[in-house]
Design an enzyme around this catalytic site. Structure first.
Site, PDB file in Angstrom:
ATOM      1  N   LYS A  49      46.917  35.191  48.640  1.00 37.78           N
ATOM      2  CA  LYS A  49      48.132  35.824  48.112  1.00 37.78           C
ATOM      3  C   LYS A  49      47.780  36.704  46.913  1.00 37.78           C
ATOM      4  O   LYS A  49      46.663  36.619  46.384  1.00 37.78           O
ATOM      5  CB  LYS A  49      49.159  34.755  47.737  1.00 37.78           C
ATOM      6  CG  LYS A  49      48.707  33.785  46.659  1.00 37.78           C
ATOM      7  CD  LYS A  49      49.709  32.654  46.511  1.00 37.78           C
ATOM      8  CE  LYS A  49      49.263  31.669  45.468  1.00 37.78           C
ATOM      9  NZ  LYS A  49      50.345  31.185  44.636  1.00 37.78           N
ATOM     10  N   TYR A  91      46.501  55.279  18.524  1.00 37.95           N
ATOM     11  CA  TYR A  91      47.921  55.228  18.151  1.00 37.95           C
ATOM     12  C   TYR A  91      48.159  54.373  16.915  1.00 37.95           C
ATOM     13  O   TYR A  91      47.568  53.298  16.781  1.00 37.95           O
ATOM     14  CB  TYR A  91      48.743  54.637  19.297  1.00 37.95           C
ATOM     15  CG  TYR A  91      49.006  55.609  20.419  1.00 37.95           C
ATOM     16  CD1 TYR A  91      49.782  56.746  20.217  1.00 37.95           C
ATOM     17  CD2 TYR A  91      48.492  55.367  21.690  1.00 37.95           C
ATOM     18  CE1 TYR A  91      50.026  57.628  21.258  1.00 37.95           C
ATOM     19  CE2 TYR A  91      48.739  56.240  22.739  1.00 37.95           C
ATOM     20  CZ  TYR A  91      49.507  57.372  22.515  1.00 37.95           C
ATOM     21  OH  TYR A  91      49.745  58.232  23.545  1.00 37.95           O
ATOM     22  N   CYS A  97      45.317  52.216  24.660  1.00 34.92           N
ATOM     23  CA  CYS A  97      46.328  53.151  25.172  1.00 34.92           C
ATOM     24  C   CYS A  97      46.598  52.850  26.645  1.00 34.92           C
ATOM     25  O   CYS A  97      46.013  51.942  27.212  1.00 34.92           O
ATOM     26  CB  CYS A  97      45.834  54.589  25.041  1.00 34.92           C
ATOM     27  SG  CYS A  97      45.158  55.008  23.428  1.00 34.92           S
ATOM     28  N   ASP A 135      45.737  54.569  29.266  1.00 35.34           N
ATOM     29  CA  ASP A 135      44.647  54.911  30.178  1.00 35.34           C
ATOM     30  C   ASP A 135      43.265  54.863  29.537  1.00 35.34           C
ATOM     31  O   ASP A 135      42.272  55.113  30.210  1.00 35.34           O
ATOM     32  CB  ASP A 135      44.849  56.342  30.701  1.00 35.34           C
ATOM     33  CG  ASP A 135      46.295  56.624  30.977  1.00 35.34           C
ATOM     34  OD1 ASP A 135      46.865  55.938  31.828  1.00 35.34           O
ATOM     35  OD2 ASP A 135      46.868  57.505  30.298  1.00 35.34           O
TER      36      ASP A 135
HETATM   37  N1  PMH Z   1      48.857  26.271  47.532  1.00 29.76           N
HETATM   38  C1  PMH Z   1      49.937  26.752  46.900  1.00 29.76           C
HETATM   39  C2  PMH Z   1      51.286  26.404  47.421  1.00 29.76           C
HETATM   40  C3  PMH Z   1      49.777  27.536  45.760  1.00 29.76           C
HETATM   41  O1  PMH Z   1      50.870  27.993  45.133  1.00 29.76           O
HETATM   42  C4  PMH Z   1      48.466  27.812  45.283  1.00 29.76           C
HETATM   43  C5  PMH Z   1      48.208  28.603  44.043  1.00 29.76           C
HETATM   44  C6  PMH Z   1      47.373  27.311  45.991  1.00 29.76           C
HETATM   45  C7  PMH Z   1      47.610  26.533  47.104  1.00 29.76           C
HETATM   46  C8  PMH Z   1      45.950  27.553  45.580  1.00 29.76           C
HETATM   47  O2  PMH Z   1      45.691  26.953  44.368  1.00 29.76           O
HETATM   48  P1  PMH Z   1      44.290  27.145  43.613  1.00 29.76           P
HETATM   49  O3  PMH Z   1      44.177  28.606  43.350  1.00 29.76           O
HETATM   50  O4  PMH Z   1      44.440  26.353  42.382  1.00 29.76           O
HETATM   51  O5  PMH Z   1      43.251  26.668  44.541  1.00 29.76           O
HETATM   52  N2  PMH Z   1      49.321  29.021  43.345  1.00 29.76           N
HETATM   53  C9  PMH Z   1      49.360  29.385  42.060  1.00 29.76           C
HETATM   54  C10 PMH Z   1      50.543  29.711  41.415  1.00 29.76           C
HETATM   55  O6  PMH Z   1      51.694  29.727  42.008  1.00 29.76           O
HETATM   56  N3  PMH Z   1      50.317  29.988  40.157  1.00 29.76           N
HETATM   57  O7  PMH Z   1      49.009  29.843  39.941  1.00 29.76           O
HETATM   58  C11 PMH Z   1      48.399  29.469  41.105  1.00 29.76           C
END
Ligand code: PMH
Length: 387
Positions: free
Chosen positions: A41, A267, A313, A315
């Site tokens: 993700k 800046y 900044c 960029d």
């Molecule tokens: N499964 C779920 C449902 C998750 O949300 C995450 C990571 C993982 C597995 C993987 O976890 P890991 O990277 O610790 O192995 N989710 C998130 C989160 O929502 N914020 O930080 C990590």
């Protein structure tokens, strides 16, 4: 007009060999019948979704996981045909799209499932994992009633399949294990609500897989450790195998000048030279994710740690150099140069955050170069190419 991959001297290098090794290490650490679900993700935590997904699958992951349907569709558009699980909520009107694209959905509300199936007549199979809330308090069914409704609605629909059950731990990366144990036991209890268990039962993130391999049921959802980062600093010293960081960030000096005592930089004119100083300009700014809070921290130039001076900044930022380095000298913001290194944990510590946030924050504007066996196999630049 034929365009090259990118035209700015700033890039992320993603070492796909390290991703491969990190997935293999977890595979080897688990029993042969236990699976690795590669969590890709958020553009694979900023690394590059399809590129990481391909290597993770090659290394033995059997399923990919993303947060949103869009991310699953992005992987399909990039030619990934393997199973993908959406961990987050999906709109009920989008279930046909998920079925068409062979994407597995997470379900945790009976009213959502009723609406989804009432308003959208499926004409092909659609798989679901039921998510249980054992104490994360985020997504998941909590009551036996809700779960039995989910089970019977799925059983009644000829196209629906219950392919998995899962939960998520809130504290698997903490030294104290009481709450972890509480959630684990709750999960065991909740599993008794199911007359028949589906093939895949999973509860563990990286920390769980690394620390409690006997408590994962039959799959680990591997995120942060696949990218070579520790799930938390407090368990860094108890990891069962070495992790290999895959992400590094580089740029080059585009301007170098001598300033004299009293001259100002950036800046707000907040930085004043104390004497004669060499100042370099680096074409990276907060729009790339190198946020203003990083003012005063160091980057590597010619193997030497040099401080960022004046405000960052949008960029660009300026760096104080020990001498007049030539234009084009490599600047490493994350990674190694000679004997020196600035790793993601150091940047996270400076920002008073967790390592997860650092690569995720390096924006789409920074091209990603993918390395395999020390060669560039692909370059991704969404600014110039719609990818
Ligand atoms: N499964 C779920 C449902 C998750 O949300 C995450 C990571 C993982 C597995 C993987 O976890 P890991 O990277 O610790 O192995 N989710 C998130 C989160 O929502 N914020 O930080 C990590």
């Amino acid at each position: 007009m034929e365009l090259s991959a990118f035209y700015r001297d700033t890039w992320v290098e993603v070492n796909l060999d390290h991703i491969y090794t990190n997935v293999r290490s977890m595979k080897n650490f688990l029993s042969p019948d236990e699976e690795v679900i590669a969590v890709v993700k958020a553009n694979a935590y900023g690394h590059g979704d399809a590129q990481v997904a391909k290597v993770a699958l090659e290394a033995g992951a059997s399923l990919l996981a993303v947060a949103f349907l869009d991310e699953a569709l992005s992987l399909r558009q990039q030619g990934i045909v393997e199973p993908i699980l959406v961990l987050g909520a999906v709109r009920s009107e989008d279930i046909k799209l998920a079925a068409e694209q062979n994407i597995i959905l997470t379900v945790f509300r009976a009213d959502w499932l009723e609406t989804a199936l009432r308003d959208n007549e499926l004409d092909r199979p659609l798989s679901f994992h039921i998510k249980l809330d054992t104490g994360m308090g985020r997504l998941g069914a909590k009551e036996a009633d809700e779960v039995s409704k989910l089970i019977s609605i799925l059983a009644e629909n000829e196209w629906c399949e219950l392919a998995g059950i899962y939960t998520h731990f809130a504290t698997a990366d903490e030294v104290g294990t009481d709450y972890f144990q509480y959630q684990y036991e709750k999960f065991l209890e909740m599993l008794k609500w199911f007359p028949i268990l589906p093939p895949l039962i999973h509860c563990g993130n990286s920390a769980t897989g690394l620390r409690f391999p006997d408590k994962i049921f039959n799959a680990v959802r591997l995120g942060i450790a696949m990218y070579g980062l520790t799930p938390s600093l407090e368990i860094k010293d108890e990891l069962p195998y070495a992790l290999n960081e895959a992400f590094s960030l580089h740029s080059r000096l585009v301007h170098v000048k001598k300033i004299s005592k009293g001259e100002k930089v950036s800046y707000g004119a907040t930085y004043t030279a104390k004497g004669e100083e060499w100042i370099g300009t680096v074409p990276v700014g907060y729009a790339d994710g190198w946020i203003r809070k990083l003012q005063g921290t160091e980057v590597l130039v010619n193997g030497v740690r040099c401080p960022i001076v004046g405000r960052i900044c949008m960029d660009q930022f300026m760096v104080k150099l020990p001498e007049a380095f030539p234009i084009g000298t490599k600047v490493t913001l994350i990674g190694k140069q000679d004997e020196e290194s600035i790793m993601i944990d150091e940047v996270a510590k400076t920002l008073d955050t967790i390592n997860y946030e650092v690569p995720c924050t390096i924006s789409y504007r920074v091209p990603r170069i993918f390395l395999r066996k020390e060669s560039i196999i692909e370059v991704r630049n969404p600014v110039l190419f719609n990818q």
